[in-house]
Design a protein around this motif. Structure first.
Motif, PDB file in Angstrom:
ATOM      1  N   UNK A   3       0.854  -1.176   0.000  1.00  0.00           N
ATOM      2  CA  UNK A   3       0.000   0.000   0.000  1.00  0.00           C
ATOM      3  C   UNK A   3       0.894   1.230   0.000  1.00  0.00           C
ATOM      4  N   UNK A   4       0.448   2.273  -0.668  1.00  0.00           N
ATOM      5  CA  UNK A   4       1.223   3.509  -0.659  1.00  0.00           C
ATOM      6  C   UNK A   4       1.069   4.187   0.704  1.00  0.00           C
ATOM      7  N   UNK A   5       1.974   5.077   0.988  1.00  0.00           N
ATOM      8  CA  UNK A   5       1.921   5.829   2.242  1.00  0.00           C
ATOM      9  C   UNK A   5       0.601   6.579   2.366  1.00  0.00           C
ATOM     10  N   UNK A   6       0.150   7.187   1.287  1.00  0.00           N
ATOM     11  CA  UNK A   6      -1.121   7.924   1.324  1.00  0.00           C
ATOM     12  C   UNK A   6      -2.297   6.997   1.608  1.00  0.00           C
ATOM     13  N   UNK A   7      -2.271   5.780   1.055  1.00  0.00           N
ATOM     14  CA  UNK A   7      -3.344   4.818   1.322  1.00  0.00           C
ATOM     15  C   UNK A   7      -3.344   4.401   2.789  1.00  0.00           C
ATOM     16  N   UNK A   8      -2.168   4.152   3.326  1.00  0.00           N
ATOM     17  CA  UNK A   8      -2.060   3.767   4.739  1.00  0.00           C
ATOM     18  C   UNK A   8      -2.573   4.895   5.634  1.00  0.00           C
ATOM     19  N   UNK A   9      -2.140   6.122   5.348  1.00  0.00           N
ATOM     20  CA  UNK A   9      -2.597   7.263   6.143  1.00  0.00           C
ATOM     21  C   UNK A   9      -4.115   7.405   6.055  1.00  0.00           C
ATOM     22  N   UNK A  10      -4.670   7.271   4.873  1.00  0.00           N
ATOM     23  CA  UNK A  10      -6.112   7.404   4.679  1.00  0.00           C
ATOM     24  C   UNK A  10      -6.874   6.322   5.445  1.00  0.00           C
ATOM     25  N   UNK A  11      -6.399   5.099   5.385  1.00  0.00           N
ATOM     26  CA  UNK A  11      -7.062   3.997   6.099  1.00  0.00           C
ATOM     27  C   UNK A  11      -7.063   4.266   7.602  1.00  0.00           C
ATOM     28  N   UNK A  12      -5.916   4.674   8.134  1.00  0.00           N
ATOM     29  CA  UNK A  12      -5.823   4.945   9.578  1.00  0.00           C
ATOM     30  C   UNK A  12      -6.734   6.108   9.957  1.00  0.00           C
ATOM     31  N   UNK A  13      -6.674   7.193   9.211  1.00  0.00           N
ATOM     32  CA  UNK A  13      -7.481   8.376   9.534  1.00  0.00           C
ATOM     33  C   UNK A  13      -8.971   8.061   9.497  1.00  0.00           C
ATOM     34  N   UNK A  14      -9.409   7.306   8.499  1.00  0.00           N
ATOM     35  CA  UNK A  14     -10.829   6.959   8.389  1.00  0.00           C
ATOM     36  C   UNK A  14     -11.264   5.959   9.459  1.00  0.00           C
ATOM     37  N   UNK A  15     -10.325   5.167   9.959  1.00  0.00           N
ATOM     38  CA  UNK A  15     -10.645   4.159  10.973  1.00  0.00           C
ATOM     39  C   UNK A  15     -11.066   4.768  12.300  1.00  0.00           C
ATOM     40  N   UNK A  16     -10.673   6.010  12.539  1.00  0.00           N
ATOM     41  CA  UNK A  16     -10.991   6.648  13.815  1.00  0.00           C
ATOM     42  C   UNK A  16     -12.223   7.549  13.747  1.00  0.00           C
ATOM     43  N   UNK A  17     -12.875   7.647  12.600  1.00  0.00           N
ATOM     44  CA  UNK A  17     -14.077   8.475  12.509  1.00  0.00           C
ATOM     45  C   UNK A  17     -15.088   8.030  13.551  1.00  0.00           C
ATOM     46  N   UNK A  18     -15.808   8.900  14.220  1.00  0.00           N
ATOM     47  CA  UNK A  18     -15.942  10.325  13.984  1.00  0.00           C
ATOM     48  C   UNK A  18     -14.856  11.172  14.643  1.00  0.00           C
ATOM     49  N   UNK A  19     -13.911  10.549  15.349  1.00  0.00           N
ATOM     50  CA  UNK A  19     -12.792  11.328  15.894  1.00  0.00           C
ATOM     51  C   UNK A  19     -11.977  11.905  14.746  1.00  0.00           C
ATOM     52  N   UNK A  20     -11.231  12.938  15.047  1.00  0.00           N
ATOM     53  CA  UNK A  20     -10.359  13.548  14.052  1.00  0.00           C
ATOM     54  C   UNK A  20      -8.979  12.922  14.210  1.00  0.00           C
ATOM     55  N   UNK A  21      -8.501  12.321  13.141  1.00  0.00           N
ATOM     56  CA  UNK A  21      -7.203  11.662  13.172  1.00  0.00           C
ATOM     57  C   UNK A  21      -6.346  12.224  12.045  1.00  0.00           C
ATOM     58  N   UNK A  22      -5.102  12.547  12.371  1.00  0.00           N
ATOM     59  CA  UNK A  22      -4.160  12.998  11.351  1.00  0.00           C
ATOM     60  C   UNK A  22      -2.893  12.161  11.451  1.00  0.00           C
ATOM     61  N   UNK A  23      -2.372  11.797  10.299  1.00  0.00           N
ATOM     62  CA  UNK A  23      -1.126  11.042  10.213  1.00  0.00           C
ATOM     63  C   UNK A  23      -0.108  11.891   9.473  1.00  0.00           C
ATOM     64  N   UNK A  24       1.066  11.996  10.032  1.00  0.00           N
ATOM     65  CA  UNK A  24       2.142  12.759   9.393  1.00  0.00           C
ATOM     66  C   UNK A  24       3.354  11.867   9.227  1.00  0.00           C
ATOM     67  N   UNK A  25       3.947  11.924   8.031  1.00  0.00           N
ATOM     68  CA  UNK A  25       5.169  11.179   7.750  1.00  0.00           C
ATOM     69  C   UNK A  25       6.354  11.961   8.297  1.00  0.00           C
ATOM     70  N   UNK A  26       7.215  11.275   9.021  1.00  0.00           N
ATOM     71  CA  UNK A  26       8.409  11.900   9.577  1.00  0.00           C
ATOM     72  C   UNK A  26       9.619  11.595   8.696  1.00  0.00           C
ATOM     73  N   UNK A  27      10.702  12.288   8.921  1.00  0.00           N
ATOM     74  CA  UNK A  27      11.909  12.132   8.110  1.00  0.00           C
ATOM     75  C   UNK A  27      12.490  10.722   8.193  1.00  0.00           C
ATOM     76  N   UNK A  28      12.251  10.044   9.316  1.00  0.00           N
ATOM     77  CA  UNK A  28      12.807   8.688   9.479  1.00  0.00           C
ATOM     78  C   UNK A  28      11.877   7.598   8.946  1.00  0.00           C
ATOM     79  N   UNK A  29      10.903   7.987   8.114  1.00  0.00           N
ATOM     80  CA  UNK A  29       9.937   7.063   7.514  1.00  0.00           C
ATOM     81  C   UNK A  29       9.018   6.411   8.551  1.00  0.00           C
ATOM     82  N   UNK A  30       8.756   7.137   9.628  1.00  0.00           N
ATOM     83  CA  UNK A  30       7.782   6.681  10.607  1.00  0.00           C
ATOM     84  C   UNK A  30       6.598   7.637  10.571  1.00  0.00           C
ATOM     85  N   UNK A  31       5.513   7.234  11.216  1.00  0.00           N
ATOM     86  CA  UNK A  31       4.312   8.062  11.268  1.00  0.00           C
ATOM     87  C   UNK A  31       4.115   8.623  12.666  1.00  0.00           C
TER      88      UNK A  31
END
Length: 84
Positions: A3-31
């Motif tokens: 899965x692409x990074x954007x797909x992974x971020x989208x899946x995680x963010x949508x999994x927490x609805x209705x809470x607000x979830x944000x995923x940010x990629x860090x320089x060390x390739x972690x979230x």
């Protein structure tokens, strides 16, 4: 399955609805994953240094989300106690 990074971020963010979830990629390739209450804006959890390379399947992502949800629930009922 890759899965692409954007797909992974989208899946995680949508999994927490209705809470607000944000995923940010860090320089060390972690979230960094931040989950906030949608009504109050209160931060329920911040997970840092989540290794992106371990999120290589839907099962791995679901396990991460389940663990985070459990941790949030455990700490929601905890109120600080102050003694005078």
């Amino acid at each position: 399955m890759f899965l692409s990074t954007l797909e992974i971020q989208n899946i995680i963010e949508r999994s927490f609805l209705p809470s607000v979830c944000t995923c940010n990629m860090e320089a060390d390739q972690s979230l960094t994953i931040r989950v906030c209450d949608c009504m109050t804006g209160k931060v329920d959890m911040v997970a840092t240094h989540v290794p992106l390379w371990t999120l290589d399947s839907p099962h791995a992502i679901a396990s991460l989300v389940a663990d985070m949800r459990q941790e949030i629930e455990v700490h929601k009922g905890v109120h600080p106690t102050f003694y005078i």
